[in-house]
Design an enzyme around this catalytic site. Structure first.
Site, short mmCIF file in Angstrom:
data_model
loop_
_atom_site.label_atom_id
_atom_site.label_comp_id
_atom_site.label_asym_id
_atom_site.label_seq_id
_atom_site.Cartn_x
_atom_site.Cartn_y
_atom_site.Cartn_z
N TYR A 112 124.65 83.36 138.77
CA TYR A 112 124.37 84.39 139.76
C TYR A 112 125.42 84.21 141.25
O TYR A 112 124.97 83.17 141.94
CB TYR A 112 123.02 84.42 140.13
CG TYR A 112 121.96 84.44 138.94
CD1 TYR A 112 121.66 85.64 138.36
CD2 TYR A 112 121.73 83.41 138.35
CE1 TYR A 112 121.06 85.73 137.13
CE2 TYR A 112 120.80 83.23 137.35
CZ TYR A 112 120.51 84.48 136.67
OH TYR A 112 119.78 84.49 135.44
N ASP A 156 88.58 104.22 143.56
CA ASP A 156 87.88 104.24 142.37
C ASP A 156 88.68 104.56 140.93
O ASP A 156 88.24 105.02 139.96
CB ASP A 156 86.69 105.46 142.33
CG ASP A 156 87.27 106.76 142.25
OD1 ASP A 156 88.43 106.95 142.73
OD2 ASP A 156 86.63 108.08 142.34
N GLU A 199 117.80 81.35 127.96
CA GLU A 199 118.19 82.32 129.14
C GLU A 199 118.88 81.55 130.18
O GLU A 199 118.75 81.78 131.52
CB GLU A 199 117.03 82.82 129.58
CG GLU A 199 115.61 82.12 130.20
CD GLU A 199 114.60 82.94 130.59
OE1 GLU A 199 115.06 83.78 131.53
OE2 GLU A 199 113.53 82.82 130.30
N HIS A 214 104.90 84.02 129.82
CA HIS A 214 105.01 82.56 130.18
C HIS A 214 103.99 81.65 129.57
O HIS A 214 103.02 81.28 130.04
CB HIS A 214 105.10 82.27 131.71
CG HIS A 214 106.53 82.64 132.27
ND1 HIS A 214 106.69 82.51 133.48
CD2 HIS A 214 107.56 83.13 131.69
CE1 HIS A 214 108.03 82.90 133.80
NE2 HIS A 214 108.57 83.22 132.57
N HIS A 273 117.70 78.83 138.07
CA HIS A 273 116.21 78.74 137.22
C HIS A 273 116.48 77.85 135.94
O HIS A 273 117.69 77.61 135.57
CB HIS A 273 115.69 80.01 136.95
CG HIS A 273 116.73 81.08 135.89
ND1 HIS A 273 117.19 80.77 134.64
CD2 HIS A 273 117.56 81.83 136.41
CE1 HIS A 273 117.86 81.53 134.34
NE2 HIS A 273 118.26 82.32 135.24
N ASP A 325 110.78 88.62 125.17
CA ASP A 325 111.24 88.46 126.68
C ASP A 325 112.75 88.24 126.39
O ASP A 325 113.41 87.50 125.96
CB ASP A 325 110.80 87.28 127.21
CG ASP A 325 111.18 87.13 128.63
OD1 ASP A 325 112.12 87.86 128.95
OD2 ASP A 325 110.91 86.09 129.32
N ASP A 340 116.49 92.83 132.06
CA ASP A 340 115.43 91.77 131.63
C ASP A 340 114.08 92.53 131.07
O ASP A 340 113.16 92.76 131.93
CB ASP A 340 115.19 90.79 132.70
CG ASP A 340 114.19 89.45 131.93
OD1 ASP A 340 113.39 89.72 131.16
OD2 ASP A 340 114.46 88.34 132.80
N HIS A 360 111.28 78.74 128.52
CA HIS A 360 109.91 78.70 128.89
C HIS A 360 109.34 79.11 127.48
O HIS A 360 109.91 79.86 126.58
CB HIS A 360 109.47 79.61 129.91
CG HIS A 360 109.90 80.99 129.84
ND1 HIS A 360 109.07 82.00 128.82
CD2 HIS A 360 110.92 81.88 130.21
CE1 HIS A 360 109.31 83.04 128.88
NE2 HIS A 360 110.61 83.31 129.83
#
Length: 493
Positions: free
Chosen positions: A433, A78, A429, A405, A394, A313, A301, A398
């Site tokens: 990596y 609840d 961005e 986004h 990536h 962002d 980030d 965006h």
């Protein structure tokens, strides 16, 4: 007793564990209450919302449009998650309350807009103290008239929504589906083709709203700047609490930023990514259960969502002990140069995809210099190859706005395969990596992840970095981090 829309709870807001109150208590609770006025006036941005509704109206002449905000979602039994309005609904109304539904009815020359909402719980019934919607539980809500004054919209009681939706012709009605199960069930979909699992007619409504959101007006740009400024303060707060000589929990840093987001805005705009060491190589690392270590990097980030739901962002990478090692700096500088190259090409008319490709070529060249590319830079950049993506993973950009986004339902030709326009706001961005398990990179590179992200407004002649309050160059980052540590921790105020 009827059940509430999607929760399965009684519609009157009572709970299964509520006591059976004696009549003497009920009679006592019904008396002796003064009314409390809620001072409201027209919000200054009301004309902006009206213009957006007018643009949507023009796109669908003669059709009824139904846009719900959504309902509260159960977190556990609840208790509910904090409610966050549906972005498209908020974009068209400015209303932040749950359960509301905007209905645009054709009137021959456009549309009449009506906001169906849950009004305040009157003292004329026991709801004000017995219901989970009651004011003794959730505070004073707007009356219909108060909400109408604030938003410049005619309002009706949510109790009348079913009657308003009954009998709407599927071929002359479009619904923003997936937000409110009661609305979805009340308006039968048109028996036509499906797109992405949704009726094509309804999908077109979502597309048009997304494409309207591509161009930000002056008020929206101010909201995004406010969110970016608060985000800068949040990063400063974290840097001031980050020790150089010992480890601290990623969640401690996440919580420090979240304090700023709740104080200066509505909340964080998305789950904060706080990746220490090798966690920086995990793109959506949100567990944040690791710890920083001197000598390693810390990727964060994070973005503040302001009170009108516009979000920043931003990503920054800090050397925990205050100084980049030569190898860390080499990787960091490559990412910085790629980001700057992407920002430099932004202007109206430039293909959205070209921002990405520009940044990726810089990274591919850096990977070649590191001896990692198995082919030439040109071959790696060939669409038939793209082997460089093993370490970049990536896209570079965006859209950004009332969603992190933003404009997600826009057509490819207007967004991913389209050109930038004045008033667009997008992230830039790029990242590199090197996974801890990657045997194709030298051991000393494994576990290093670097991403630098800023929020860029497209202007008539180029661009403006809305998040420029945070440094990006490696030497400037080191100086800034030292200055923040010297200043010491602070509470928002």
């Amino acid at each position: 007793m009827a059940e509430d829309r999607t929760s399965g709870k009684p519609a009157d807001g009572t709970e299964s564990h509520d006591p059976d109150f004696p009549e003497a208590f009920l009679a006592f609770m019904r008396q002796g209450w003064a009314d409390s006025a809620l001072p409201v006036g027209p919000r200054p941005e009301v004309p902006n919302y009206a213009k957006r509704r007018a643009a949507l109206s023009a796109a669908f002449p003669g059709e009824t449009l139904v846009i719900p905000t959504g309902t509260e979602k159960v977190r556990a039994n609840d208790t509910d998650h904090p409610f966050r309005p549906g972005s498209d609904f908020a974009y068209l109304t400015g209303d932040l309350d749950p359960d509301s539904v905007l209905v645009l009815r054709p009137n021959g020359s456009g549309h009449d807009a009506t906001l169906f909402m849950r009004p305040r719980s009157s003292r004329e019934t026991d709801e004000f103290f017995r219901s989970r919607h009651g004011e003794l539980w959730v505070g004073r809500r707007h009356t219909l008239a108060e909400k109408s004054t604030e938003l410049g919209l005619p309002t009706e009681d949510l109790a009348g929504l079913d009657a308003a939706l009954a009998g709407l012709a599927p071929g002359r009605t479009r619904v923003l589906r997936g937000f409110d199960a009661r609305v979805d069930a009340a308006v039968r979909p048109w028996d036509g083709p499906l797109v992405d699992g949704r009726p094509a007619r309804d999908r077109e409504l979502a597309i048009v709203i997304s494409e309207l959101k591509l161009v930000k007006d002056e008020w929206e740009i101010a909201q995004l700047q406010e969110a970016c400024d608060a985000t800068v303060r949040g990063f400063e707060d974290v840097a001031r609490a980050l020790p150089a000589d010992r480890g601290v929990s990623e969640r401690l840093l996440e919580g420090i930023f979240a304090l700023r987001a709740r104080h200066d805005g509505n909340d964080v705009g998305y789950g904060s990514i706080v990746g220490a060491g090798e966690h920086a190589t995990i793109l959506h690392w949100v567990h944040n259960h690791g710890a920083t270590r001197p000598g390693e990097l810390l990727l964060m980030d994070m973005g503040v969502e302001n009170r009108n739901l516009y979000t920043a962002d931003v990503t920054r990478v800090l050397p925990v002990d205050g100084r980049f090692t030569p190898l860390q700096r080499q990787v960091y500088d490559a990412v910085y140069q790629a980001q700057q190259a992407g920002i430099d090409v932004i202007r109206p008319g430039v293909a959205f995809r070209d921002v990405h490709l520009t940044a990726m070529r810089v990274l591919a060249e850096a990977l070649k210099d590191l001896g990692l590319l198995p082919v030439s830079v040109d071959e790696a950049m060939d669409p038939a190859s793209t082997v460089y993506r093993r370490w970049t993973l990536h896209g570079t950009s965006h859209m950004l706005g009332i969603d992190v986004h933003d404009c997600a339902n826009a057509r490819k030709e207007k967004y991913r395969d389209g050109a930038l326009g004045e008033g667009y706001v997008l992230t830039v961005e790029p990242g590199l990596y090197f996974q801890p398990e990657d045997e194709l990179v030298p051991e000393e590179l494994r576990g290093i992840g670097v991403r630098i992200e800023d929020d860029i407004l497209v202007t008539a002649t180029g661009s403006v970095n809305l998040s420029a309050g945070l440094p990006r160059r490696a030497d400037e980052v080191e100086t800034w981090l030292a200055e923040q540590r010297e200043a010491g921790p602070r509470l928002p105020g």
